[in-house]
Design an enzyme around this catalytic site. Sequence first.
Site, PDB file in Angstrom:
ATOM      1  CE  LYS A 141     -10.555  -3.644   3.796  1.00 38.76           C
ATOM      2  NZ  LYS A 141      -9.879  -4.809   4.442  1.00 38.76           N
TER       3      LYS A 141
ATOM      4  CD  GLU B  30      -3.040  -1.105   2.134  1.00 42.99           C
ATOM      5  OE1 GLU B  30      -3.068  -0.170   2.946  1.00 42.99           O
ATOM      6  OE2 GLU B  30      -3.904  -1.995   2.104  1.00 42.99           O
TER       7      GLU B  30
HETATM    8  P1  PGA Z   1      -6.519  -6.219   2.550  1.00 42.82           P
HETATM    9  O1  PGA Z   1      -5.950  -5.248   3.689  1.00 42.82           O
HETATM   10  O2  PGA Z   1      -7.089  -5.376   1.484  1.00 42.82           O
HETATM   11  O3  PGA Z   1      -5.319  -6.994   2.134  1.00 42.82           O
HETATM   12  O4  PGA Z   1      -7.562  -7.058   3.218  1.00 42.82           O
HETATM   13  C1  PGA Z   1      -6.589  -4.091   4.110  1.00 42.82           C
HETATM   14  C2  PGA Z   1      -6.959  -4.178   5.569  1.00 42.82           C
HETATM   15  O5  PGA Z   1      -6.762  -5.205   6.228  1.00 42.82           O
HETATM   16  O6  PGA Z   1      -7.496  -3.206   6.093  1.00 42.82           O
HETATM   17 ZN    ZN Z   2      -7.778  -4.388   8.104  1.00 43.24          ZN
END
Ligand code: PGA
Ligand code: ZN
Length: 463
Positions: free
Chosen positions: A375, A242
């Site tokens: 998400k 990220e």
């Molecule tokens: P991921 O990580 O997109 O790999 O799940 C993001 C998070 O855990 O917040």
């Molecule tokens: Zn997370």
Amino acid sequence: MTNRIERVHAREVFDSRGKPTVEVEVTCAGARPGRAMVPSGASTGRFEAVELRDRGDSRLDGLGVRHAVANVCTEIASVLIGLDANDQAEIDRRLIELDGTPQKSRLGANAILGTSLAVAYASAEARGLSAVARFREIWENHHRRAGGVSPPVNSSVTVVRPTGGLTPSDRLGEKMLLPLPMVNMISGGLHAGRQLEFQDFLILPVGATSYSQAFEWIVMVYRRLGRVLTERGHEGILIGDEGGYGPKLRTNEEAIEFVVAAIEAAGLKPGSDVAIGLDVASTHFFEEGRYRLPSVSSSPLTAEQMVDLLERWVTRYPIISLEDALAEDDWDGWRLITERLGQRVQLIGDDLFVTNVARLQEGIERGVANSVLIKLNQIGTLSETLATLKLALDNGYWPVVSARSGETEDATIADLVVATGAGQLKVGSVARSERLAKYNQLLRLEESLAGEAGYLGGAIFTR
Ligand code: PGA
Ligand code: ZN
């Protein structure tokens, strides 16, 4: 007014880790296509909607998404063509019904989400609306349909809500808001070769008075952190998925100390200007009911020891937010940390809630956490995502709209977080353009929505 869907098309494209993902285009009669791309997680929760990949196929190590693409172009297209793109709720209902499985495993949550979002964009294209205006409209329609506060399913359960401590501003979710960004500085866990056990060491510029000022502070802390790490011998630092630094450090605490040093080196005050957040992502080191943290202790920790540890750190460092501090099915541990820290810090459920209304409802009834990560691809349609966001707001939980570790140039979440007034956004660091696609879109929105969208910043945390 209706805008009839005329064409539904999908293709395989690639995300920020070079992994295939789904792009969908939906076109209304007489308009340009609306387009959306789907992100992909690495530290995924067990209860997430299912991302369909071409497992067993020798092509691209079985990571291809040609089946998901084909599902969009055939089954999904045949149901959607002729429907009104302006009726997002009905489109999403049809998609859920067509799939027919609890976790969208038949057609794939990637196929379904790509379509759901592309329909929102198609409707915007057909009527000459910006993305943020269309998402605002959908959010308002959702409210109108869903009504006020959602009643708990089982009202005999006592809900423990923090009182007198840190609570969310009651202005969240009402008008449009530029979000307080929660930004990754150092990465560990599955995003950076497990150099550190904890996944994200983040900053929240709670003292900034505008989004653009918040972002400038973040950039300065990130730059100073790079310098401080190099000065202390961490040359050639790896960059995580990220965009955060991925230095080889001995302990998680050392990472927190580096972030504090970087805040100071940027001329800012740790705590009042810039606070710290951690995504513990503890599900990924939870084994047989214990938390494996070799840098802390040679024997795995119980939930209670985990909470003791985090409480010490919350006291020692300017930490204001903890995500997935306990594992996705450790409800007792979650209950304990909520009792102990729920009035002092934001406790975010990511793997715990997976943006799922039923999981969040269970959490509310059990009195665990006080915040939920939002998400889109954990649940798979825009309407279901908004339902979870609304349930959170109705119950005084902070929503945090979030990207995935595998992202694309699609900036949907930037428009979505502003349109819903959710208040917070977590996207990753300030390096790598799939992250900047969102941050830069927010700079544009700050300019174009001057007067229409507010900024609460750190005031989303009220005492
Ligand atoms: P991921 O990580 O997109 O790999 O799940 C993001 C998070 O855990 O917040
Ligand atoms: Zn997370």
